[in-house]
Design an enzyme around this catalytic site. Structure first.
Site, PDB file in Angstrom:
ATOM      1  N   HIS A  17      -0.934  -0.942   4.096  1.00  0.00           N
ATOM      2  CA  HIS A  17      -2.345  -0.591   4.305  1.00  0.00           C
ATOM      3  C   HIS A  17      -2.469   0.521   5.350  1.00  0.00           C
ATOM      4  O   HIS A  17      -1.567   0.763   6.167  1.00  0.00           O
ATOM      5  CB  HIS A  17      -3.148  -1.818   4.735  1.00  0.00           C
ATOM      6  N   GLU A  90      -0.107 -11.003   5.005  1.00  0.00           N
ATOM      7  CA  GLU A  90       0.740 -10.841   6.191  1.00  0.00           C
ATOM      8  C   GLU A  90       1.002 -12.195   6.832  1.00  0.00           C
ATOM      9  O   GLU A  90       0.322 -13.194   6.532  1.00  0.00           O
ATOM     10  CB  GLU A  90       0.047  -9.889   7.175  1.00  0.00           C
TER      11      GLU A  90
END
Length: 207
Positions: A17, A90
């Site tokens: 990201h 994550e």
């Protein structure tokens, strides 16, 4: 970049990201659902342009907002939808979530010291350990490769997810995980000939 795929090869494109909102700088954020900064959106747009000619069959993303926002420019450019895969989130920092590193050290000195000394062995209070994250990420990665055998697909997720999949491809032990840099919006490519991986590209970033 030559995007032609030799017969029998599967290509996994990994994208981290873009840069998150400024208030997260210097803080722990794994489970926290934060969005991109203006710089992060620009990074995602540049990564999308780099991948514009790739013959992508599917775009997958972590469920976190920063990953979904990073996948959006590519999906728009390619006229594709995005599929969310929860396994590629994550690591969960548990009680460390949202804390600065200084705050984490002050509140949980023993766990923090273990984290600094052995980052892939510590278990975050109320969260995950790296081995737990690794197990879910690798299992999900194998499932995607099976689903898209002989095709090219992209996964937009996180630095920890990318490192995990790259480390498996390179046969790296957990202790060496952070020898691999993953900049914001970094693009990586792993080609698979059956179960044999070849890392074709790593940590290509766009400012």
């Amino acid at each position: 970049m030559d995007w032609r795929l030799p017969k029998g090869m599967t290509r996994m494109v990994l994208v981290r990201h873009g840069q998150p909102v400024e208030e997260m700088r210097g803080r722990c954020y794994g489970r926290l659902d934060v969005g991109l900064s203006s710089a992060g959106r620009l990074q995602a747009e540049r990564a999308a342009r780099f991948l514009a000619e790739a013959p992508l069959l599917r775009i997958y993303t972590s469920p976190r907002q920063r990953a979904r926002e990073s996948a959006a420019p590519l999906a728009e450019l390619k006229g594709m939808t995005v599929d969310t895969e929860a396994a590629f989130r994550e690591i969960d920092f548990g009680l460390f979530e949202g804390l600065s590193y200084e705050e984490a050290e002050q509140r949980y000195p023993e766990v923090y010291a273990e984290w600094m000394a052995h980052p892939t062995r510590v278990r975050f209070p109320g969260g995950e350990s790296y081995p737990e994250m690794r197990e879910r990420v690798l299992a999900a990665g194998r499932e995607l490769r099976t689903r898209h055998a002989g095709e090219t697909f992209v996964l937009v997720s996180h630095g920890g997810v990318n490192r995990t999949l790259l480390a498996e491809a390179l046969g790296m032990p957990d202790a060496n995980l952070f020898r691999m840099e993953q900049g914001y919006a970094a693009v990586n490519i792993i080609d698979f000939y059956g179960d044999e991986p070849i890392v074709k590209l790593m940590n290509v970033t766009f400012g």
